[in-house]
Design a protein around this motif. Structure first.
Motif, PDB file in Angstrom:
ATOM      1  N   MET A 146      19.880  -2.393  -5.358  1.00  0.00           N
ATOM      2  CA  MET A 146      19.031  -3.120  -6.091  1.00  0.00           C
ATOM      3  C   MET A 146      18.069  -4.128  -5.402  1.00  0.00           C
ATOM      4  N   ARG A 147      18.670  -4.724  -4.451  1.00  0.00           N
ATOM      5  CA  ARG A 147      17.773  -5.803  -3.557  1.00  0.00           C
ATOM      6  C   ARG A 147      16.944  -5.093  -2.549  1.00  0.00           C
ATOM      7  N   ALA A 148      17.232  -3.798  -2.092  1.00  0.00           N
ATOM      8  CA  ALA A 148      16.172  -3.075  -1.438  1.00  0.00           C
ATOM      9  C   ALA A 148      15.130  -2.534  -1.999  1.00  0.00           C
ATOM     10  N   ILE A 149      15.392  -2.303  -3.280  1.00  0.00           N
ATOM     11  CA  ILE A 149      14.240  -1.694  -4.222  1.00  0.00           C
ATOM     12  C   ILE A 149      13.411  -2.947  -4.561  1.00  0.00           C
ATOM     13  N   GLY A 150      13.967  -4.253  -5.033  1.00  0.00           N
ATOM     14  CA  GLY A 150      13.109  -5.176  -5.145  1.00  0.00           C
ATOM     15  C   GLY A 150      12.426  -5.629  -3.988  1.00  0.00           C
ATOM     16  N   ARG A 151      12.906  -5.416  -2.894  1.00  0.00           N
ATOM     17  CA  ARG A 151      12.123  -6.019  -1.617  1.00  0.00           C
ATOM     18  C   ARG A 151      10.833  -5.016  -1.440  1.00  0.00           C
ATOM     19  N   VAL A 152      10.784  -4.021  -1.855  1.00  0.00           N
ATOM     20  CA  VAL A 152       9.528  -3.211  -1.691  1.00  0.00           C
ATOM     21  C   VAL A 152       8.741  -3.179  -3.073  1.00  0.00           C
ATOM     22  N   SER A 153       9.326  -3.745  -4.141  1.00  0.00           N
ATOM     23  CA  SER A 153       8.653  -3.572  -5.319  1.00  0.00           C
ATOM     24  C   SER A 153       7.202  -3.904  -5.592  1.00  0.00           C
ATOM     25  N   TYR A 154       6.685  -4.739  -4.758  1.00  0.00           N
ATOM     26  CA  TYR A 154       5.273  -5.461  -4.745  1.00  0.00           C
ATOM     27  C   TYR A 154       4.497  -4.102  -4.233  1.00  0.00           C
ATOM     28  N   SER A 155       4.732  -3.399  -2.853  1.00  0.00           N
ATOM     29  CA  SER A 155       4.159  -2.643  -2.562  1.00  0.00           C
ATOM     30  C   SER A 155       4.088  -1.234  -3.283  1.00  0.00           C
ATOM     31  N   TRP A 156       5.373  -0.782  -3.622  1.00  0.00           N
ATOM     32  CA  TRP A 156       5.715   0.168  -4.640  1.00  0.00           C
ATOM     33  C   TRP A 156       4.798   0.448  -5.616  1.00  0.00           C
ATOM     34  N   TYR A 157       4.637  -0.614  -6.478  1.00  0.00           N
ATOM     35  CA  TYR A 157       3.990  -1.024  -7.556  1.00  0.00           C
ATOM     36  C   TYR A 157       2.352  -0.631  -7.005  1.00  0.00           C
ATOM     37  N   LEU A 158       1.959  -1.033  -6.081  1.00  0.00           N
ATOM     38  CA  LEU A 158       0.630  -1.023  -5.817  1.00  0.00           C
ATOM     39  C   LEU A 158       0.296   0.481  -5.454  1.00  0.00           C
ATOM     40  N   TRP A 159       1.152   1.416  -4.879  1.00  0.00           N
ATOM     41  CA  TRP A 159       0.814   2.566  -4.431  1.00  0.00           C
ATOM     42  C   TRP A 159       1.161   3.495  -5.548  1.00  0.00           C
ATOM     43  N   HIS A 160       1.991   3.381  -6.453  1.00  0.00           N
ATOM     44  CA  HIS A 160       2.443   4.345  -7.048  1.00  0.00           C
ATOM     45  C   HIS A 160       1.378   4.978  -8.243  1.00  0.00           C
ATOM     46  N   TRP A 161       0.675   4.034  -8.897  1.00  0.00           N
ATOM     47  CA  TRP A 161      -0.148   4.418  -9.623  1.00  0.00           C
ATOM     48  C   TRP A 161      -1.292   5.412  -8.874  1.00  0.00           C
ATOM     49  N   PRO A 162      -1.981   4.978  -7.896  1.00  0.00           N
ATOM     50  CA  PRO A 162      -3.103   5.796  -7.181  1.00  0.00           C
ATOM     51  C   PRO A 162      -2.566   7.029  -6.793  1.00  0.00           C
ATOM     52  N   VAL A 163      -1.258   7.193  -6.368  1.00  0.00           N
ATOM     53  CA  VAL A 163      -0.792   8.341  -5.916  1.00  0.00           C
ATOM     54  C   VAL A 163      -0.580   9.533  -7.058  1.00  0.00           C
ATOM     55  N   LEU A 164       0.070   8.717  -8.215  1.00  0.00           N
ATOM     56  CA  LEU A 164       0.110   9.750  -9.209  1.00  0.00           C
ATOM     57  C   LEU A 164      -1.183  10.255  -9.823  1.00  0.00           C
ATOM     58  N   LEU A 165      -2.274   9.524  -9.559  1.00  0.00           N
ATOM     59  CA  LEU A 165      -3.561   9.805 -10.281  1.00  0.00           C
ATOM     60  C   LEU A 165      -4.634  10.772  -9.139  1.00  0.00           C
ATOM     61  N   LEU A 166      -4.191  10.619  -7.941  1.00  0.00           N
ATOM     62  CA  LEU A 166      -5.049  11.190  -7.193  1.00  0.00           C
ATOM     63  C   LEU A 166      -4.409  12.493  -6.510  1.00  0.00           C
ATOM     64  N   LEU A 167      -3.322  12.673  -6.793  1.00  0.00           N
ATOM     65  CA  LEU A 167      -2.504  13.905  -6.476  1.00  0.00           C
ATOM     66  C   LEU A 167      -2.874  15.409  -6.736  1.00  0.00           C
ATOM     67  N   PRO A 168      -3.268  15.048  -8.433  1.00  0.00           N
ATOM     68  CA  PRO A 168      -3.597  16.233  -8.993  1.00  0.00           C
ATOM     69  C   PRO A 168      -5.050  16.872  -8.437  1.00  0.00           C
ATOM     70  N   PRO A 169      -6.016  15.945  -8.156  1.00  0.00           N
ATOM     71  CA  PRO A 169      -7.258  16.758  -7.617  1.00  0.00           C
ATOM     72  C   PRO A 169      -7.241  17.115  -6.295  1.00  0.00           C
ATOM     73  N   LEU A 170      -6.275  16.472  -5.503  1.00  0.00           N
ATOM     74  CA  LEU A 170      -5.945  16.860  -4.186  1.00  0.00           C
ATOM     75  C   LEU A 170      -5.261  18.197  -4.188  1.00  0.00           C
ATOM     76  N   LEU A 171      -4.345  18.402  -5.145  1.00  0.00           N
ATOM     77  CA  LEU A 171      -3.462  19.688  -5.044  1.00  0.00           C
ATOM     78  C   LEU A 171      -4.232  20.638  -6.141  1.00  0.00           C
ATOM     79  N   GLY A 172      -4.975  20.118  -6.875  1.00  0.00           N
ATOM     80  CA  GLY A 172      -5.716  21.414  -7.546  1.00  0.00           C
ATOM     81  C   GLY A 172      -5.248  21.748  -8.853  1.00  0.00           C
ATOM     82  N   HIS A 173      -4.216  20.822  -9.246  1.00  0.00           N
ATOM     83  CA  HIS A 173      -3.410  21.301 -10.522  1.00  0.00           C
ATOM     84  C   HIS A 173      -2.724  20.179 -10.967  1.00  0.00           C
ATOM     85  N   SER A 174      -2.353  20.256 -12.349  1.00  0.00           N
ATOM     86  CA  SER A 174      -1.661  18.979 -13.036  1.00  0.00           C
ATOM     87  C   SER A 174      -0.295  18.926 -12.366  1.00  0.00           C
ATOM     88  N   LEU A 175       0.343  17.747 -12.555  1.00  0.00           N
ATOM     89  CA  LEU A 175       1.684  17.535 -11.946  1.00  0.00           C
ATOM     90  C   LEU A 175       2.636  17.958 -12.952  1.00  0.00           C
TER      91      LEU A 175
END
Length: 754
Positions: free
Chosen positions: A347-376
């Motif tokens: 739990m501490r390990a996840i909490g330690r990266v939580s700020y950066s994980w939060y920053l990255w997860h949403w753009p990755v989820l939204l930009l992967l479909p146009p990159l891959l050419g299909h919905s996820l």
């Protein structure tokens, strides 16, 4: 609703990553007389005494919050309320920040603003700006030009920490309500917390000044009593919660995204920070029960709430009170409390990266479909979450920690603030450069011939109804133009309106009060054509009725009709129980408006009532287009309107283009057919036939408009040089105007058969 989180309060001041949350004057004065507090030494379970050192349980609590958010955004079944992670982080942030500020006040008698903001800059901006710039580049490369430009505007707002208000403004605009989510949408909560960081120190400084004025010690120093600060923070909590309650039902986007309606959550954490001595006195058993109960409340919010829940409002009490209990109970160090589970290494390990994980997860989820050419798929989305977690680890290792713990920066507030200013300017400039590199999309194809529909010729053929003949003549002209444009590839250079102007290409009735917004009721006196005419035509319905106003207005002027327009967004005229997914509650304003319209029509007795409505209503409205309740509602509505003595004309639906057309075309300037849906996907022929029969059963007339927009194979989104759709379901103003001869012939026929 995004469910995005404001994970901005992870602030640790010492080089080993620890911070004293609250240090009371009594503890400070007694430090030389008593043995060191046991929280200053490592405990067997590697936890520090809560309230006196680094809170490993809070680090684990961050893990709970960020897991809730990223899994919610990944669409994990059952976790429909994972957006409550934002509330958990708000409370945690309020607790930590208030503790830091109170510690400063008790140590120095005031808040050292430069030191405070320098620490925030080192902690938050390097990682935030890195993700922002990478996301901006990805959006510019992968998204259609029109969407990319809008997203870059979101990026600039996010860099300046006002993105939450940009979202609130967009959320209150009905015609922007279905805009695709932005890769920067999750930065809204960072904006809320930055605004909190600006206002809360000022409030503490003001309280210090008032305390000094009201009560001074013998040596001239102000009393460090916590009570004035508790009172001020409690007042903020009460006022903000009242605003949240009011706006949740009246201004949902502002309730969700703005600081005034969210400040109470941060303030709740602050109240815990100022009352740590009280929490520490809790007996072990009650403290353990309180901590576990708090964790249960948070999890209950994750699993029991969903996106239809009016939020924040009272529903936010679940995660907020739960977080308060977990943090407060942890101050008492119960041996079997929730803090023990939250302090586990994973739990501490996840909490330690939580700020950066939060920053990255949403753009990755939204930009992967146009990159891959299909919905996820769900598996793909979980893989995207894992990928963003890996990026978070790298960001923590190479950006967050180096910037936060760099000795030259820690020794100089000026250098830290300069770093914050520099990276902010860098982010804004990067987005501006990308805007220049991603210009407004313009059609490069050959100029197309304008759509021109001439008035029908009246012929005296005994076996043919002249009004039917007129409708057939103008319909045939439009159908020929549609067929000619069905295989159009390159977007014409003379497209009207240009793609960049399309989103704003809407009739005046959307702005002058003729079309009532979600919360508005009553009827404006919206009359055009010939106001003194004895022939009144009423155009009634939701926004799809309003989009036909540019077609009916010139007809009314030519025929000297009195045209009155009555519209309300997402409010079909049929008497159906209705819920507004935008308001998150029963749509009482729609039901009231329907009654007002009926009363006016009964009083005015128009000669013709034209009804139009969207066919995009789903189950979240309480009914579904073309279901039996809808069809029966059409019959009842027509019969009721016919009782006024008027002819009733129900306009059939326009095709569903299945995309936001200007945005789609901006990415397919060489192939407009890529944005033109097949006939079967855009038109519900069975539903149209059922509506036509229901209209006839009620005594009205029905106009099937399909041939005005589609061939048997395709429904083109460009006809002639007309852009047909301004968004994903409304006609452009110009195309509606060009169809005026058709609606005129339909209205003439309806009046003749009255």
């Amino acid at each position: 609703m995004t469910g995005a989180t404001g994970i901005r309060g992870w602030l640790r001041e010492r080089t080993d990553g620890r911070v004293n949350i609250v240090e009371t004057p009594e503890r400070r004065r007694g430090a030389g007389r008593h043995r060191p507090d046991r929280g200053a030494t490592e405990r067997p379970d590697n936890r520090r005494a809560p309230g006196t050192g680094f809170r490993t349980d809070i680090e684990g609590l961050r893990a709970v919050a960020v897991l809730a958010v990223v899994l919610f955004h990944a669409g994990v079944p059952g976790l429909d309320g994972g957006f409550v992670g934002v509330d958990v982080f708000f409370v945690v942030s309020g607790f930590l920040i208030t503790g830091l500020l109170w510690r400063d006040v008790t140590a120095t008698g005031n808040v050292r603003l430069a030191r405070f903001y320098a620490a925030r800059a080192r902690r938050l901006l390097p990682a935030g700006v890195t993700v922002l710039v990478v996301t901006a580049v990805g959006a510019a490369m992968l998204l259609p030009p029109l969407q990319a430009r809008a997203v870059l505007g979101d990026g600039i707002a996010s860099a300046l920490y006002v993105g939450n208000y940009r979202l609130a403004l967009q959320g209150t605009d009905y015609l922007s309500a279905d805009t695709p989510p932005s890769p920067f949408q999750h930065y809204w909560s960072l904006g809320v917390e930055e605004q909190f960081y600006l206002l809360w120190p000022a409030l503490i400084i003001g309280t210090v000044w008032l305390v000094r004025r009201a009560r001074r010690r013998a040596d001239g120093e102000a009393s460090p009593s916590v009570w004035p600060f508790l009172f001020g923070l409690a007042l903020v909590t009460a006022v903000s919660f009242a605003i949240s309650m009011a706006w949740t039902s009246t201004l949902p986007p502002w309730a969700y995204f703005s600081l005034p309606s969210r400040a109470w959550e941060l303030a709740a954490g602050g109240l815990v920070a100022l009352s740590v001595p009280l929490w520490r006195r809790l007996p072990a058993l009650p403290a353990a029960v309180a901590g576990w109960a708090g964790l249960v409340l948070i999890l209950l919010g994750c699993f029991a709430l969903d996106e239809t829940t009016p939020y924040p409002g009272t529903a936010a009490l679940l995660p907020v009170l739960g977080t308060v209990l977990v943090i407060g109970a942890g101050c008492a160090e119960p041996r079997l409390g929730a803090a023990r589970g939250l302090s586990l290494a994973p739990m501490r390990a996840i909490g330690r990266v939580s700020y950066s994980w939060y920053l990255w997860h949403w753009p990755v989820l939204l930009l992967l479909p146009p990159l891959l050419g299909h919905s996820l798929s769900l598996f793909d989305r979980l893989a995207a979450v894992a990928l963003s977690g890996g990026l978070a680890v790298l960001t923590l290792r190479f950006i967050e920690n180096p910037a936060r713990f760099a000795a030259p920066l820690r020794r100089s507030d000026t250098r830290s603030l300069a770093l914050g200013g520099a990276v902010t300017v860098l982010a804004v400039c990067a987005a501006l450069v990308l805007l220049v590199l991603r210009p407004m999309p313009v059609g490069q194809g050959a100029a197309a011939e304008a759509l021109t529909v001439t008035a029908p010729e009246v012929t005296a053929v005994p076996t043919v109804d002249p009004h039917d003949a007129a409708v057939q003549q103008v319909t045939a002209q439009v159908a020929a133009a549609v067929a000619h444009s069905a295989e159009l590839r390159a977007v014409p250079s003379n497209l009207t309106p240009p793609l960049a102007d399309a989103p704003a290409d809407k009739p005046a009735v959307f702005n002058n009060g003729c079309v009532r917004s979600w919360l508005e009721v009553g009827l404006e006196d919206c009359v055009s054509g010939d106001p003194a005419s004895a022939t009144t035509v009423a155009l009634v319905g939701d926004s799809h009725a309003a989009m036909w106003h540019p077609a009916f207005e010139p007809v009314a002027e030519q025929r000297h009709w009195r045209l009155t327009t009555m519209g309300k967004v997402t409010c079909p005229l049929m008497e159906l129980p209705i819920t507004s997914p935008y308001l998150g509650r029963a749509y009482s304003e729609c039901e009231q408006w329907r009654g007002e319209v009926t009363a006016r029509l009964q009083a005015e007795r128009p000669q013709l009532i034209v009804v139009s409505m969207s066919r995009r209503y789903g189950g979240d409205f309480g009914f579904t287009t073309y279901d039996q309740a809808w069809i029966d509602g059409v019959t009842r509505m027509v019969a009721q309107l016919r009782s006024t003595g008027a002819a009733v004309l129900v306009l059939g639906p326009i095709p569903d283009p299945r995309s936001t057309v200007p945005t789609c075309l901006s990415g397919h300037l060489d192939d407009a057919t890529a944005c033109s849906p097949p006939h079967g996907a855009a038109v519900n022929s069975a539903g149209i036939a059922a509506e036509a029969a229901a209209t006839a059963a009620g005594g009205g007339q029905y106009a099937d408009l399909t041939s005005l927009f589609c061939t048997p194979d395709r429904c083109p989104v460009i006809v002639g040089n007309d852009l047909v759709y301004r968004d994903d379901n409304h006609l452009t103003l110009g195309h509606a105007q060009n169809l005026a001869p058709v609606v005129g012939a339909l209205a003439d026929r309806a009046l003749a058969r009255r």
